[in-house]
Design a protein around this motif. Structure first.
Motif, short mmCIF file in Angstrom:
data_model
loop_
_atom_site.label_atom_id
_atom_site.label_comp_id
_atom_site.label_asym_id
_atom_site.label_seq_id
_atom_site.Cartn_x
_atom_site.Cartn_y
_atom_site.Cartn_z
N LEU A 188 13.26 -9.66 15.02
CA LEU A 188 12.16 -9.70 13.92
C LEU A 188 11.73 -8.47 13.62
CD1 LEU A 188 10.12 -13.07 14.33
CD2 LEU A 188 12.16 -12.60 12.64
N PHE A 189 11.57 -7.99 12.37
CA PHE A 189 11.34 -6.46 12.04
C PHE A 189 9.96 -6.65 11.24
CE2 PHE A 189 15.69 -6.27 12.83
CZ PHE A 189 15.77 -5.19 13.36
N THR A 190 9.04 -5.48 11.41
CA THR A 190 7.99 -5.24 10.41
C THR A 190 8.05 -4.00 9.42
OG1 THR A 190 6.20 -6.29 11.88
CG2 THR A 190 5.46 -4.67 10.29
N LEU A 191 7.81 -3.93 8.18
CA LEU A 191 8.01 -3.15 7.34
C LEU A 191 6.80 -2.39 6.94
CD1 LEU A 191 9.84 -1.12 5.28
CD2 LEU A 191 9.44 -3.01 3.69
N VAL A 192 6.60 -1.34 6.84
CA VAL A 192 5.37 -0.72 6.24
C VAL A 192 5.73 0.56 5.16
CG1 VAL A 192 3.29 0.75 6.75
CG2 VAL A 192 4.10 -0.86 8.36
N MET A 193 5.27 0.39 3.86
CA MET A 193 5.55 1.41 3.05
C MET A 193 4.16 2.07 2.55
SD MET A 193 6.80 0.87 -0.87
CE MET A 193 6.99 2.47 -2.08
N THR A 194 4.24 3.63 2.72
CA THR A 194 3.16 4.19 2.19
C THR A 194 3.14 5.71 1.63
OG1 THR A 194 3.06 5.56 4.64
CG2 THR A 194 1.79 3.51 4.55
N ASP A 195 2.04 6.10 0.96
CA ASP A 195 2.34 7.54 0.39
C ASP A 195 1.41 8.38 1.27
OD1 ASP A 195 1.68 9.84 -1.29
OD2 ASP A 195 1.04 8.54 -3.10
N PRO A 196 1.90 9.29 1.85
CA PRO A 196 0.99 10.24 2.73
C PRO A 196 0.48 11.39 1.85
CG PRO A 196 3.36 10.77 3.22
CD PRO A 196 3.19 9.32 2.35
N ASP A 197 0.66 11.51 0.50
CA ASP A 197 0.25 12.53 -0.33
C ASP A 197 -0.59 11.95 -1.52
OD1 ASP A 197 2.02 14.24 0.94
OD2 ASP A 197 3.81 13.24 -0.27
N ALA A 198 -1.65 11.15 -1.07
CA ALA A 198 -2.47 10.40 -2.00
C ALA A 198 -3.86 11.16 -1.82
CB ALA A 198 -2.83 9.08 -1.82
N PRO A 199 -4.48 11.52 -2.96
CA PRO A 199 -4.19 11.44 -4.18
C PRO A 199 -3.33 12.59 -4.84
CG PRO A 199 -6.22 12.13 -4.01
CD PRO A 199 -6.03 12.17 -2.64
N SER A 200 -3.38 13.55 -4.03
CA SER A 200 -2.49 14.66 -4.33
C SER A 200 -1.85 15.41 -3.23
CB SER A 200 -3.28 15.86 -5.19
OG SER A 200 -4.06 16.51 -4.49
N PRO A 201 -0.78 15.98 -3.23
CA PRO A 201 -0.05 16.67 -2.04
C PRO A 201 -0.92 17.66 -1.75
CG PRO A 201 1.62 16.34 -3.63
CD PRO A 201 0.27 15.89 -4.56
N SER A 202 -1.85 18.47 -2.33
CA SER A 202 -2.45 19.46 -2.18
C SER A 202 -3.75 19.40 -1.35
CB SER A 202 -2.77 20.52 -3.16
OG SER A 202 -3.24 19.98 -4.09
N GLU A 203 -4.08 17.97 -1.61
CA GLU A 203 -5.47 17.48 -1.06
C GLU A 203 -5.20 16.00 -0.71
OE1 GLU A 203 -9.19 18.51 -2.79
OE2 GLU A 203 -8.34 20.32 -3.65
N PRO A 204 -4.44 15.67 0.11
CA PRO A 204 -4.34 14.15 0.49
C PRO A 204 -5.39 13.55 1.16
CG PRO A 204 -3.01 15.74 2.26
CD PRO A 204 -3.75 16.65 1.13
N ASN A 205 -6.69 13.46 0.71
CA ASN A 205 -7.68 12.92 1.38
C ASN A 205 -7.67 11.37 1.26
OD1 ASN A 205 -8.60 12.53 -1.11
ND2 ASN A 205 -9.73 14.06 -1.12
N MET A 206 -6.76 10.83 0.71
CA MET A 206 -6.65 9.13 1.04
C MET A 206 -5.16 8.85 1.91
SD MET A 206 -7.55 8.08 -2.50
CE MET A 206 -9.26 8.19 -3.27
#
Length: 175
Positions: free
Chosen positions: A65-83
C-alpha cells in the motif's frame, strides 16, 4: 566534483520538501493526456480536477500500500515561501498498480492556484508498512511538512516523487 543531474535535486525538491532517496517505485501522473514529468509546465486551468495517478513498486507485490502527498513548497511566492509547504492532497492505502482513486482520501484534492511567480507542485509517494487505520487530516493546509508527516506516521523515505511547475494564467480580457 560531479554535479547531480537528478531533476529533483536540480529543482530543489530534494532539500525543500524531501531528503534524497533511492527510487523503489514507479509513479505516473496524468492531467488528462498530459503526463507530469519533472520540471514540466502545466497550466492551472488543466489541473482543476485531480489527476490520474498510479504507483507501482518495482518489485511488485499485491499486498503493498502507498501514501501520496501533494504540496506546493513555494507558497505564497517563490521569493518568500513563508507558507511552505501548502498541502494540496493526501491519499493513503493506495493499492500497488491501482489508481489513487482506489485509496482513502484524507485531504481532498485542491488544484494549483499560484498567486505570483512559478510554483513547484510536488507529488511524493511512500510505501506503507500497514494500512493507515488512524490518520487525522491536518487542521490547516499551510506550513505542512512532508518530512514531519512521514516521520509522524512511520513512512520513512519516499519511494517515488515527481513535480511540475505552474504559474498564474493571465485573466481573459472581455471586450
Amino acid at each position: 566534483m560531479a554535479r547531480s543531474v537528478d531533476p529533483l535535486v536540480v529543482g530543489n525538491v530534494v532539500g525543500d520538501v524531501i531528503d534524497n532517496f533511492a527510487r523503489a517505485a514507479d509513479m505516473t501522473v496524468h492531467y488528462g493526456p498530459k503526463q507530469v514529468t519533472n520540471g514540466c509546465e502545466i497550466k492551472p486551468s488543466a489541473t482543476v480536477h485531480r489527476p490520474n495517478l498510479q504507483i507501482a513498486g518495482r518489485h511488485f507485490d499485491d499486498n503493498k500500500l502507498f501514501t501520496l502527498v501533494m504540496t506546493d513548497p513555494d507558497a505564497p511566492s517563490p521569493s518568500e515561501p513563508n507558507m511552505r509547504e501548502w498541502l494540496h492532497w493526501i491519499v493513503t492505502d493506495i493499492p500497488g498498480a491501482a489508481d489513487a482513486s482506489q485509496g482513502r482520501e484524507i485531504v481532498p484534492y485542491m488544484g494549483p492556484r499560484p498567486p505570483i511567480g512559478i510554483h513547484r507542485y510536488v507529488f511524493v509517494a511512500f510505501r506503507q508498512q500497514n494500512p493507515m487505520v488512524v490518520m487525522m487530516a491536518p487542521q490547516v493546509r499551510h506550513n505542512f511538512s512532508t518530512r514531519a508527516f512521514a516521520a509522524q506516521y512511520g513512512l520513512g523515505l519516499p519511494v517515488a516523487a515527481v513535480y511540475f511547475n505552474a504559474q498564474k494564467e493571465p485573466a481573459n480580457k472581455k471586450r
